[in-house]
Write an enzyme that holds these catalytic residues in place. Structure first.
Site, PDB file in Angstrom:
ATOM      1  CG  HIS A  44       6.500  78.650  10.795  1.00  0.00           C
ATOM      2  ND1 HIS A  44       5.718  79.910  11.163  1.00  0.00           N
ATOM      3  CD2 HIS A  44       6.086  77.854  12.286  1.00  0.00           C
ATOM      4  CE1 HIS A  44       5.071  80.040  12.002  1.00  0.00           C
ATOM      5  NE2 HIS A  44       4.926  78.894  12.396  1.00  0.00           N
TER       6      HIS A  44
ATOM      7  CB  SER B 270       0.031  87.246  17.668  1.00  0.00           C
ATOM      8  OG  SER B 270       0.586  88.880  16.801  1.00  0.00           O
TER       9      SER B 270
ATOM     10  CD  GLN C 275      -6.451  79.849  20.576  1.00  0.00           C
ATOM     11  OE1 GLN C 275      -8.281  79.691  21.000  1.00  0.00           O
ATOM     12  NE2 GLN C 275      -6.511  80.838  20.857  1.00  0.00           N
TER      13      GLN C 275
END
EC number: 2.3.1.6
Length: 640
Positions: free
Chosen positions: A334, A450, A551
């Site tokens: 990641h 983000s 999400q």
């Protein structure tokens, strides 16, 4: 990669496409705003006496002309001097300083729809198709022809920074004894033949995907994969499962790698892995019922060393798993990029594969193709001991993970939108209600937001356990008989508004987590001791995210999952669809307080309860409006 062992602290700058719009620098939020928000976020999550102490510490830190203002000035100077003032601090704190093993703890997985492979050739055709899609996508990246992303959801339409995409196939997480290093491949004018690494039967093979400046066709790739599958069956050539070492804690893997590097054969093999585009893991059958939950587990940890857990190399950002039983997906390291970048890339690959699969793929008979090469290893007794230890620890990870993929089928985002509410805010408030239902308290919650609206932006945190959410969950559970539906509905609306407002602050660079991290790291660099605000129990509590949520929306037939980030925590990833919501909930069996199944049931109860509340209140509102219209009509009739 000749410079892998050097200290590479600076992130390589990506050349920007001439069509890619410039995005602004990340702002540094006002100091007093962050300090007040921090107190507001934590007041209802810690004991009163502890909060009073914290409030005094925070006020002292923020006093005019004090330490906080000095650190703020240094941060503002750093903003002027760097592309992104928090990027390296955040990368180190979130990933590179973390010593935990990557499987489950750090590396998320994307699970594709189950494939129906009739035989091994079907499996290899699928893998060849996928590799062809990777080449197609990488060509877009290499030519900087990838369309620019624009923000969706809140404050939609703004262009987003595209730099993360260029780490998909050119990065490598190098293990370190105290801190890892994120290494970027340097581009060169005359690149050597590009290759991927294929893992099969715990053996690693080099597959050149471009030969003599010609990209291999899918037929070529299929031919080469068949050769690899045959080579992997050769018992006499079998080598130890070195990939197991990458499943260990980062310090342990760094120690083992140092030993491996003493031998030139091992150095050459490691170099080939570290410079590859990606991994393709040709897994054997998993031997379990193939529901969503079990398929996700195969991607998260491979089922342990005796199944497919050693058929991996976790340091490489993109590992594509193609299982003999049709379990397929992506395992992601990641640190170079965030979830939405992974999803966008995967969506592109799946679309490419859908189009390409309409053609019948046959093996190309090209005798001039060189055979794929098996990577060789020289294993000392020390490495054998490391392998045994890694295998044992991976089994512990496998046994400890409590995971469920749960589909809520009663409604989806269409119903939520009819309530004039953001689906994400609605689900976040429902998760708070579910957690309170299970544990009768709220806890610091992480929801990734983000910040790609800014240059080199990664993420900040939406702290979903707001005071308004706390008031709502208490109304629904503790004060249920005492409050009317309209009062509960008002608290729900307040919770949604608070969640939405915090989301906007986070995506515009005004949330508190990155700012406090920046202040802490600047203090660490300039003073012998950290200021008390960063050693205070409330600050430590604020960074233990017992509920870690995200999400990951996608219209494609796939879903994302990951593990908890603390031993007594939950991971909760969700994908809202028009008529259902898919949740992936994880926890650890070692912790007696948590249960993924319990939280999943509480999520269902909470979503149904909120729906019923919305329906009751909209029904009573409709009746009230009808009565008003009737009264107006009567008055009108009387006048006549």
């Amino acid at each position: 990669m000749p410079d892998l062992e050097k200290d590479m602290q600076k992130k390589e700058k990506d050349s920007r496409s001439k069509d890619e719009p410039a995005v602004p620098k990340l702002p540094v939020p006002p100091l007093q705003q962050t300090l007040q928000m921090y107190l507001q976020c934590m007041k209802h999550l810690v004991p009163e006496e502890q909060f009073r102490k914290t409030k005094s510490i925070v006020e002292q830190f923020g006093v005019a002309g004090g330490l906080g203002e000095s650190l703020q000035l240094i941060l503002e100077e750093r903003r002027e001097e760097t592309t992104n003032w928090v990027f390296n601090y955040w990368l180190d704190d979130m990933y590179l300083n973390n010593r935990l093993a990557l499987p489950v703890n750090s590396s998320p997985a994307i699970i594709f729809a189950r494939q129906n492979f009739k035989d091994v050739n079907d499996q290899l055709r699928f893998a060849a198709n996928l590799i062809s899609g990777v080449q197609d996508y990488k060509a877009l990246l290499d030519s900087h022809a990838l369309p620019v992303d624009f923000a969706r959801g809140q404050l939609s339409g703004q262009p987003l920074c595209m730099k993360q995409y260029y780490g998909l196939f050119s990065s490598y997480r190098l293990p370190g004894h105290t801190k890892d290093t994120l290494v970027a491949q340097k581009s060169c004018v005359m690149p050597e033949p590009e290759h991927i690494i294929v893992a099969c039967n715990n053996q690693l093979f080099v597959l050149d995907v471009g030969i003599n400046f010609r990209r291999l066709s899918e037929g070529d790739l299929f031919t080469q994969l068949r050769k690899i599958a045959k080579m992997a069956e050769n018992e006499e050539e079998m080598l130890p499962p070195i990939g197991l070492l990458t499943t260990d804690g980062r310090t342990e893997w760094a120690e083992a790698r140092t030993i491996l590097m003493k031998d030139s054969t091992n150095r050459d093999s490691l170099d080939m892995i570290e410079r590859c585009i990606c991994l393709v893991c040709l897994d054997g059958t998993s031997g379990v019922e193939l529901n969503d939950t079990n398929m996700a587990l195969q991607l998260l940890h491979g089922g342990g060393y005796h199944k497919n857990g050693a058929n991996r190399w976790y340091d490489k950002p993109m590992q594509f798993v193609v299982g003999r039983d049709g379990v397929c997906g992506t395992v992601c390291e990641h640190s170079p990029f965030d979830g939405i970048v992974l999803v966008q890339c995967t969506e592109h690959l799946l679309k490419h594969m859908k189009e390409s699969s309409k053609k019948l793929l046959r093996a190309d008979s090209v005798s001039e193709l060189p055979a794929p090469r098996r990577l060789r290893w020289k294993c000392s007794p020390e490495i054998q001991a490391h392998l045994a230890s890694s295998a044992e620890k991976l089994q512990r990870i496998v046994k400890n993970l409590d995971f469920i993929a749960y589909k809520f089928v009663n409604y989806g985002k269409e119903f939520i939108k009819k309530q004039k509410t953001s689906p994400d805010a609605y689900i976040q408030v429902a998760l708070q209600l579910a957690f309170y239902r299970c544990h009768r308290r709220l806890v610091p919650t992480y929801e990734s937001a983000s910040i790609r609206r800014f240059d080199e932006g990664r993420v900040d945190n939406i702290r979903s356990a707001t005071a308004e959410a706390f008031a709502f969950v208490k109304a629904m559970i503790d004060d249920k008989p005492a409050l009317s539906d309209s009062e509960k509905m008002q608290r729900f609306k307040d919770a949604i508004a608070a969640q939405t407002n915090y989301t906007i602050l986070a995506i515009t660079g005004m949330a508190i987590d990155n700012h406090l991290l920046g202040l802490r790291e600047v203090a660490r660099e300039h003073f012998k001791e950290l200021p008390e605000i960063f050693t205070d129990e409330t600050y430590l509590t604020s960074n233990r995210f017992i509920l870690s949520t995200s999400q990951v929306p996608t219209p494609m037939e796939m879903f994302c999952c990951y593990g908890p980030v603390v031993p007594n925590g939950y991971g909760a990833c969700y994908n809202p669809q028009p008529e259902h919501i898919l949740f992936c909930i994880s926890s650890f069996k070692d912790c007696k307080e948590t249960s993924s199944d319990m939280l999943a049931k509480a999520v269902e109860e909470s979503l149904l309860e909120i729906r019923d509340l919305c329906n009751k209140c909209s029904s009573s509102t409709a009746k009230s409006l009808a009565k008003q219209e009737e009264a107006t009509q009567l008055r009108s009739d009387r006048k006549l």
